[in-house]
Scaffold this motif. Structure first.
Motif, PDB file in Angstrom:
ATOM      1  N   GLU A  43     -37.957-115.681 -94.667  1.00 31.62           N
ATOM      2  CA  GLU A  43     -36.978-114.887 -93.939  1.00 31.62           C
ATOM      3  C   GLU A  43     -35.603-115.565 -93.894  1.00 31.62           C
ATOM      4  O   GLU A  43     -34.573-114.894 -93.858  1.00 31.62           O
ATOM      5  CB  GLU A  43     -37.461-114.580 -92.523  1.00 31.62           C
ATOM      6  CG  GLU A  43     -38.572-113.542 -92.466  1.00 31.62           C
ATOM      7  CD  GLU A  43     -39.944-114.108 -92.806  1.00 31.62           C
ATOM      8  OE1 GLU A  43     -40.081-115.343 -92.928  1.00 31.62           O
ATOM      9  OE2 GLU A  43     -40.881-113.310 -92.957  1.00 31.62           O
ATOM     10  N   SER A  46     -33.014-114.491 -96.518  1.00 35.57           N
ATOM     11  CA  SER A  46     -32.161-113.342 -96.196  1.00 35.57           C
ATOM     12  C   SER A  46     -31.003-113.752 -95.298  1.00 35.57           C
ATOM     13  O   SER A  46     -29.879-113.247 -95.444  1.00 35.57           O
ATOM     14  CB  SER A  46     -32.973-112.239 -95.523  1.00 35.57           C
ATOM     15  OG  SER A  46     -33.916-111.718 -96.429  1.00 35.57           O
ATOM     16  N   TYR A  47     -31.252-114.654 -94.369  1.00 27.96           N
ATOM     17  CA  TYR A  47     -30.179-115.161 -93.510  1.00 27.96           C
ATOM     18  C   TYR A  47     -29.091-115.819 -94.361  1.00 27.96           C
ATOM     19  O   TYR A  47     -27.899-115.551 -94.186  1.00 27.96           O
ATOM     20  CB  TYR A  47     -30.746-116.146 -92.485  1.00 27.96           C
ATOM     21  CG  TYR A  47     -29.679-116.825 -91.686  1.00 27.96           C
ATOM     22  CD1 TYR A  47     -29.099-116.199 -90.589  1.00 27.96           C
ATOM     23  CD2 TYR A  47     -29.220-118.091 -92.035  1.00 27.96           C
ATOM     24  CE1 TYR A  47     -28.093-116.815 -89.858  1.00 27.96           C
ATOM     25  CE2 TYR A  47     -28.213-118.718 -91.313  1.00 27.96           C
ATOM     26  CZ  TYR A  47     -27.662-118.071 -90.229  1.00 27.96           C
ATOM     27  OH  TYR A  47     -26.656-118.678 -89.515  1.00 27.96           O
ATOM     28  N   HIS A  49     -28.540-115.368 -97.566  1.00 26.71           N
ATOM     29  CA  HIS A  49     -27.923-114.338 -98.403  1.00 26.71           C
ATOM     30  C   HIS A  49     -26.854-113.587 -97.607  1.00 26.71           C
ATOM     31  O   HIS A  49     -25.751-113.336 -98.108  1.00 26.71           O
ATOM     32  CB  HIS A  49     -29.002-113.385 -98.907  1.00 26.71           C
ATOM     33  CG  HIS A  49     -28.529-112.425 -99.932  1.00 26.71           C
ATOM     34  ND1 HIS A  49     -29.281-111.347-100.306  1.00 26.71           N
ATOM     35  CD2 HIS A  49     -27.384-112.356-100.659  1.00 26.71           C
ATOM     36  CE1 HIS A  49     -28.627-110.660-101.227  1.00 26.71           C
ATOM     37  NE2 HIS A  49     -27.474-111.255-101.457  1.00 26.71           N
TER      38      HIS A  49
END
Length: 92
Positions: A43, A46-47, A49
């Protein structure tokens, strides 16, 4: 001071703001490490990104220091790659 020395000192200050801002570790743990601990490696990709998008898209020429913001984007991109390497074959 010589101009080269002043440039080097300014560069080092900027690097500190990119790689290890003091306000990101005032609780004894780097903020990114805490985020990875809470979200997990997958996860946190995504942070990272999202931060690459933030620093290259919405902020780059709006906050007065585009070079520093571009370097922050690179920092988050490198962290994203590091996390992707850790999760390769696990999540994707």
């Amino acid at each position: 001071k010589a101009m080269d020395t002043l440039r080097h000192e300014e560069y080092m200050k900027q690097q500190d703001m990119v790689n290890s801002p003091a306000h990101y570790a005032d609780s004894g743990i780097e903020t990114i490490d805490y985020i990875v601990d809470v979200l997990g490696d997958w996860e946190a990709i995504s942070y990272c990104h999202g931060n690459v998008i933030k620093y290259t898209g919405s902020r780059l020429f709006k906050k007065g220091n585009p070079i520093q913001d571009a370097e922050k984007a690179i920092w988050y991109l490198k962290k994203m790659v590091e996390l992707m390497e850790k999760t390769k074959g696990v999540n994707w």
